[in-house]
Design a protein around this motif. Structure first.
Motif, short mmCIF file in Angstrom:
data_model
loop_
_atom_site.label_atom_id
_atom_site.label_comp_id
_atom_site.label_asym_id
_atom_site.label_seq_id
_atom_site.Cartn_x
_atom_site.Cartn_y
_atom_site.Cartn_z
N CYS A 294 33.38 22.05 44.34
CA CYS A 294 34.22 22.70 44.94
C CYS A 294 35.26 23.39 44.13
CB CYS A 294 35.07 21.79 46.14
SG CYS A 294 35.93 22.59 47.42
N GLU A 307 30.96 30.77 48.53
CA GLU A 307 31.77 31.40 49.00
C GLU A 307 31.70 32.82 48.74
OE1 GLU A 307 36.79 31.24 49.71
OE2 GLU A 307 35.96 30.98 47.36
N ASP A 309 32.63 35.66 50.35
CA ASP A 309 33.77 36.29 50.18
C ASP A 309 34.36 36.91 48.82
OD1 ASP A 309 33.71 34.80 52.67
OD2 ASP A 309 35.36 36.15 53.18
N ARG A 310 34.29 35.86 48.09
CA ARG A 310 34.89 35.96 46.44
C ARG A 310 33.96 36.97 45.83
NH1 ARG A 310 39.96 33.62 45.51
NH2 ARG A 310 40.10 31.78 46.65
N TYR A 341 31.83 30.30 42.47
CA TYR A 341 32.64 29.99 43.70
C TYR A 341 31.56 29.33 44.89
CZ TYR A 341 35.52 33.55 41.30
OH TYR A 341 36.33 34.19 40.66
N LEU A 343 32.29 26.00 47.85
CA LEU A 343 32.99 25.18 48.33
C LEU A 343 32.10 23.83 48.77
CD1 LEU A 343 34.67 27.75 50.51
CD2 LEU A 343 35.47 26.58 48.83
N LEU A 348 35.62 24.06 53.71
CA LEU A 348 34.89 25.26 53.98
C LEU A 348 36.07 25.50 55.29
CD1 LEU A 348 32.82 27.38 54.26
CD2 LEU A 348 31.59 25.91 55.79
#
Length: 356
Positions: A294, A307, A309-310, A341, A343, A348
């Motif tokens: 993580c 992730e 989004d990253r 990236y 999690l 999360l």
């Protein structure tokens, strides 16, 4: 459901309309209507404007009705709209270009100062048309574009969306051709890649493909000023362009500048192919093997999530994209890297990533 498209050959001699439900049907009908005396299997379809190869139904579905395609036979080479129209402009305005070359000696001394003076005169002469928006007000600007494009802002927004789709499909092709995807045990790697691509696409759609980057009316996202003037951001590792005042363009001013603007690049500071995609694969491989570290609590667990989004920020947004003149587009290796990236379940949802 069938959609209507436009198709022509590499010489733009004949433009046809075709209604098709999928890629195979589109190529087959286009081949017949254009009179290609070859097997449809030998033909390839490309988006006329930017030369993107359309090789699957998923990509075709993202393109709007009336998109113009180029259908090529086996040995023909793709010529983008920019190359085609640039050649046309050069041939039809040879005297003008020759005059410009003849003025080269005059401009060879104290060039920067003279260039700034000329820029002011050119800008002043075209200001009236620059600020026009509707097709009916400045029809010459829209020459060669689809009839559905009614305003300059709408047209420029479409150009951004096309570039974003290109980045998505470049990422998709790289991930789906990887060993992790092709040779995944029990299909787990394949499922994880497909889920990541779905998440990435949802983020793109949610943010409307960042269409505001080239839209001068979008005060929050635009990369230009209110008149539509774009300035080069310089090399990927510089804060500004070293060609002070020279690498500027306003594609809203004229058709010629709109076409030339296609040569300007959205340069990934953290490179898509060399860094972002390999790190995505590394992250997904960790999930597939049950070894997830993580990025927030730094604990290792057997389950977790990528992730998305990253990676979305690094592939599609101005956080990692810099608009540059072709001269400032450095194609060598960039000395910055992406990261893994992932999690854990606990973290999360506990963190948010701001989308530019």
């Amino acid at each position: 459901m069938k959609k209507g498209y436009k198709v022509t050959d590499v010489k733009r001699v004949k433009k046809i309309g075709v209604a098709a439900e999928n890629l195979e049907e589109l190529i087959e009908k286009s081949c017949t209507k254009l009179g290609f005396n070859v097997s449809c299997a030998e033909c390839r379809l490309y988006v006329a404007e930017d030369g993107t190869h359309v090789d699957d139904d998923d990509y075709l579905k993202t393109l709007p009705p009336q998109t113009l395609f180029i259908l090529l036979k086996e040995k023909e080479k793709m010529v983008t709209d920019f190359d085609y129209y640039y050649t046309m402009i050069r041939n039809s305005k040879k005297d003008y270009i020759d005059t410009g070359l003849a003025a080269k000696d005059f401009l060879s001394t104290n060039f920067k100062e003279k260039f700034r003076v000329f820029q002011k005169y050119i800008a002043a002469a075209n200001d009236a048309k620059t600020m026009l928006s509707e097709r009916t007000q400045d029809p010459g600007w829209f020459e060669g574009l689809e009839r559905s494009e009614k305003t300059k802002e709408q047209s420029m927004s479409k150009r951004v969306k096309e570039r974003m789709r290109g980045y998505y499909y470049k990422t998709k092709t790289a991930l789906q051709s990887s060993d992790l995807y092709v040779h995944s045990k029990n299909g787990r790697g394949k499922k994880l890649v497909d889920q990541f691509l779905l998440d990435l696409r949802k983020l793109l759609e949610l943010n409307r493909y960042n269409e505001g980057y080239f839209n001068r009316r979008d005060k929050d996202k635009r990369m230009c000023n209110e008149n539509g003037l774009f300035e080069c951001g310089g090399l990927w590792n510089n804060n500004k362009c070293i060609y002070d005042g020279e690498h500027v363009i306003n594609p809203y001013r004229s058709r010629e500048e709109r076409i030339i603007f296609q040569t300007w690049n959205l340069d990934h500071k953290i490179e898509l192919s060399r860094s972002v995609v390999p790190k995505i694969l590394e992250a997904i491989e960790g999930l597939a093997q049950g070894k997830v570290q993580c990025i927030f609590c730094e604990k290792i667990s057997s389950e977790g999530f990528v992730e998305a989004d990253r990676y979305y920020l690094q592939i599609f947004t101005s956080e990692n994209l810099k608009l540059v003149h072709i001269v400032c587009h450095y194609k060598g290796k960039h000395d910055v890297q992406s990261d893994v990236y992932t999690l854990c379940k606990k973290c999360l949802g506990g963190q948010t990533v701001e989308h530019n």
